[in-house]
Design a protein around this motif. Structure first.
Motif, PDB file in Angstrom:
ATOM      1  N   ALA A   1       6.205  -3.815  75.438  1.00 21.28           N
ATOM      2  CA  ALA A   1       6.345  -5.270  75.495  1.00 21.28           C
ATOM      3  C   ALA A   1       7.789  -5.688  75.268  1.00 21.28           C
ATOM      4  O   ALA A   1       8.205  -6.754  75.675  1.00 21.28           O
ATOM      5  CB  ALA A   1       5.434  -5.913  74.463  1.00 21.28           C
ATOM      6  N   GLY A   2       8.544  -4.879  74.593  1.00 21.07           N
ATOM      7  CA  GLY A   2       9.936  -5.175  74.299  1.00 21.07           C
ATOM      8  C   GLY A   2      10.595  -3.933  73.774  1.00 21.07           C
ATOM      9  O   GLY A   2      10.021  -2.852  73.839  1.00 21.07           O
ATOM     10  N   PRO A   3      11.791  -4.074  73.238  1.00 23.73           N
ATOM     11  CA  PRO A   3      12.485  -2.896  72.716  1.00 23.73           C
ATOM     12  C   PRO A   3      11.697  -2.201  71.607  1.00 23.73           C
ATOM     13  O   PRO A   3      11.084  -2.854  70.771  1.00 23.73           O
ATOM     14  CB  PRO A   3      13.793  -3.465  72.168  1.00 23.73           C
ATOM     15  N   LEU A   4      11.711  -0.899  71.655  1.00 21.68           N
ATOM     16  CA  LEU A   4      11.084  -0.091  70.604  1.00 21.68           C
ATOM     17  C   LEU A   4      12.025   0.040  69.421  1.00 21.68           C
ATOM     18  O   LEU A   4      13.249  -0.056  69.590  1.00 21.68           O
ATOM     19  CB  LEU A   4      10.785   1.308  71.138  1.00 21.68           C
ATOM     20  N   PRO A   5      11.483   0.320  68.240  1.00 18.57           N
ATOM     21  CA  PRO A   5      12.373   0.688  67.131  1.00 18.57           C
ATOM     22  C   PRO A   5      13.174   1.924  67.549  1.00 18.57           C
ATOM     23  O   PRO A   5      12.680   2.783  68.285  1.00 18.57           O
ATOM     24  CB  PRO A   5      11.406   1.013  65.990  1.00 18.57           C
TER      25      PRO A   5
ATOM     26  N   ASP B   1      22.822   9.289  72.230  1.00 20.95           N
ATOM     27  CA  ASP B   1      24.260   9.173  72.031  1.00 20.95           C
ATOM     28  C   ASP B   1      24.677   7.757  71.665  1.00 20.95           C
ATOM     29  O   ASP B   1      25.862   7.417  71.739  1.00 20.95           O
ATOM     30  CB  ASP B   1      25.012   9.597  73.304  1.00 20.95           C
ATOM     31  N   SER B   2      23.738   6.934  71.271  1.00 20.01           N
ATOM     32  CA  SER B   2      24.024   5.521  71.008  1.00 20.01           C
ATOM     33  C   SER B   2      25.114   5.332  69.961  1.00 20.01           C
ATOM     34  O   SER B   2      25.938   4.422  70.085  1.00 20.01           O
ATOM     35  CB  SER B   2      22.747   4.803  70.564  1.00 20.01           C
ATOM     36  N   HIS B   3      25.147   6.196  68.957  1.00 18.88           N
ATOM     37  CA  HIS B   3      26.147   6.073  67.892  1.00 18.88           C
ATOM     38  C   HIS B   3      27.576   6.200  68.434  1.00 18.88           C
ATOM     39  O   HIS B   3      28.506   5.651  67.859  1.00 18.88           O
ATOM     40  CB  HIS B   3      25.898   7.114  66.802  1.00 18.88           C
ATOM     41  N   ARG B   4      27.736   6.890  69.546  1.00 18.64           N
ATOM     42  CA  ARG B   4      29.062   7.061  70.144  1.00 18.64           C
ATOM     43  C   ARG B   4      29.549   5.797  70.846  1.00 18.64           C
ATOM     44  O   ARG B   4      30.707   5.717  71.231  1.00 18.64           O
ATOM     45  CB  ARG B   4      29.041   8.187  71.174  1.00 18.64           C
ATOM     46  N   HIS B   5      28.661   4.842  71.033  1.00 19.93           N
ATOM     47  CA  HIS B   5      28.999   3.643  71.802  1.00 19.93           C
ATOM     48  C   HIS B   5      28.925   2.376  70.964  1.00 19.93           C
ATOM     49  O   HIS B   5      28.849   1.280  71.504  1.00 19.93           O
ATOM     50  CB  HIS B   5      28.073   3.543  73.018  1.00 19.93           C
ATOM     51  N   ALA B   6      28.954   2.519  69.662  1.00 17.16           N
ATOM     52  CA  ALA B   6      28.943   1.347  68.784  1.00 17.16           C
ATOM     53  C   ALA B   6      30.135   0.464  69.120  1.00 17.16           C
ATOM     54  O   ALA B   6      31.256   0.943  69.309  1.00 17.16           O
ATOM     55  CB  ALA B   6      29.001   1.782  67.326  1.00 17.16           C
ATOM     56  N   GLY B   7      29.884  -0.808  69.275  1.00 17.09           N
ATOM     57  CA  GLY B   7      30.943  -1.742  69.616  1.00 17.09           C
ATOM     58  C   GLY B   7      31.151  -1.905  71.108  1.00 17.09           C
ATOM     59  O   GLY B   7      31.815  -2.826  71.558  1.00 17.09           O
TER      60      GLY B   7
ATOM     61  N   ARG C   1      20.168  -1.915  73.258  1.00 17.08           N
ATOM     62  CA  ARG C   1      19.657  -0.791  74.031  1.00 17.08           C
ATOM     63  C   ARG C   1      20.553   0.422  73.813  1.00 17.08           C
ATOM     64  O   ARG C   1      21.703   0.293  73.420  1.00 17.08           O
ATOM     65  CB  ARG C   1      19.580  -1.154  75.521  1.00 17.08           C
ATOM     66  N   GLY C   2      20.026   1.619  74.076  1.00 18.56           N
ATOM     67  CA  GLY C   2      20.735   2.834  73.725  1.00 18.56           C
ATOM     68  C   GLY C   2      21.314   3.609  74.883  1.00 18.56           C
ATOM     69  O   GLY C   2      21.037   3.339  76.056  1.00 18.56           O
ATOM     70  N   HIS C   3      22.137   4.597  74.531  1.00 17.13           N
ATOM     71  CA  HIS C   3      22.761   5.534  75.461  1.00 17.13           C
ATOM     72  C   HIS C   3      22.115   6.905  75.222  1.00 17.13           C
ATOM     73  O   HIS C   3      22.100   7.382  74.087  1.00 17.13           O
ATOM     74  CB  HIS C   3      24.258   5.643  75.197  1.00 17.13           C
TER      75      HIS C   3
ATOM     76  N   THR D   1      14.231  -2.212  78.765  1.00 19.15           N
ATOM     77  CA  THR D   1      14.034  -2.663  77.389  1.00 19.15           C
ATOM     78  C   THR D   1      14.779  -1.836  76.350  1.00 19.15           C
ATOM     79  O   THR D   1      15.156  -2.364  75.305  1.00 19.15           O
ATOM     80  CB  THR D   1      12.531  -2.646  77.014  1.00 19.15           C
ATOM     81  N   ASP D   2      14.982  -0.540  76.618  1.00 18.87           N
ATOM     82  CA  ASP D   2      15.502   0.352  75.577  1.00 18.87           C
ATOM     83  C   ASP D   2      16.703   1.198  75.978  1.00 18.87           C
ATOM     84  O   ASP D   2      17.401   1.705  75.118  1.00 18.87           O
ATOM     85  CB  ASP D   2      14.391   1.296  75.103  1.00 18.87           C
ATOM     86  N   ILE D   3      16.921   1.372  77.266  1.00 19.92           N
ATOM     87  CA  ILE D   3      17.980   2.266  77.734  1.00 19.92           C
ATOM     88  C   ILE D   3      19.062   1.455  78.433  1.00 19.92           C
ATOM     89  O   ILE D   3      18.797   0.776  79.417  1.00 19.92           O
ATOM     90  CB  ILE D   3      17.419   3.331  78.695  1.00 19.92           C
ATOM     91  N   HIS D   4      20.273   1.549  77.896  1.00 20.97           N
ATOM     92  CA  HIS D   4      21.419   0.905  78.538  1.00 20.97           C
ATOM     93  C   HIS D   4      22.098   1.876  79.496  1.00 20.97           C
ATOM     94  O   HIS D   4      22.482   1.518  80.603  1.00 20.97           O
ATOM     95  CB  HIS D   4      22.435   0.415  77.499  1.00 20.97           C
TER      96      HIS D   4
END
Length: 99
Positions: free
Chosen positions: A5-9, A35-41, A49-51, A83-86
């Motif tokens: 329905a939307g972004p997951l935790p 790899d989301s932590h590598r793209h903070a900011g 959404r995450g990488h 919803t979750d993947i950038h």
């Protein structure tokens, strides 16, 4: 698998990606890295959404071009792509192509 329905935790994203890819491809090997932590900011990370990086080996990729393989992965992930993947880095191979 029903569409979220939307972004997951954040801690549920890799398991959801794994479940979708396993259901679609029955892979011989599947590795998923967040790899989301590598793209903070990063501008694209502002919406939450995450990488991710996916390495998948499946007979389903035999005879498909790289773009066809990527499209198949995107289709298998469905709503997670919005919803979750950038960003998603994909390495998709048939079993005969493994190094």
């Amino acid at each position: 698998m029903s569409a979220p329905a939307g972004p997951l935790p954040r801690d549920q994203r890799v398991p959801a990606i794994r479940a979708a890819l396993e259901a679609a491809f029955g892979p011989d090997r599947l590795q998923i890295r967040d790899d989301s932590h590598r793209h903070a900011g990063h501008a694209g990370a502002q919406d939450g959404r995450g990488h991710f990086h996916v390495e998948i080996v499946s007979a389903a990729f035999a005879g498909l071009s790289p773009i066809q393989r990527h499209r198949a992965v995107y289709a298998a992930l469905g709503e997670l792509m919005t919803t979750d993947i950038h960003a998603l880095q994909i390495r998709a191979q048939a079993p005969t192509e493994q190094e």
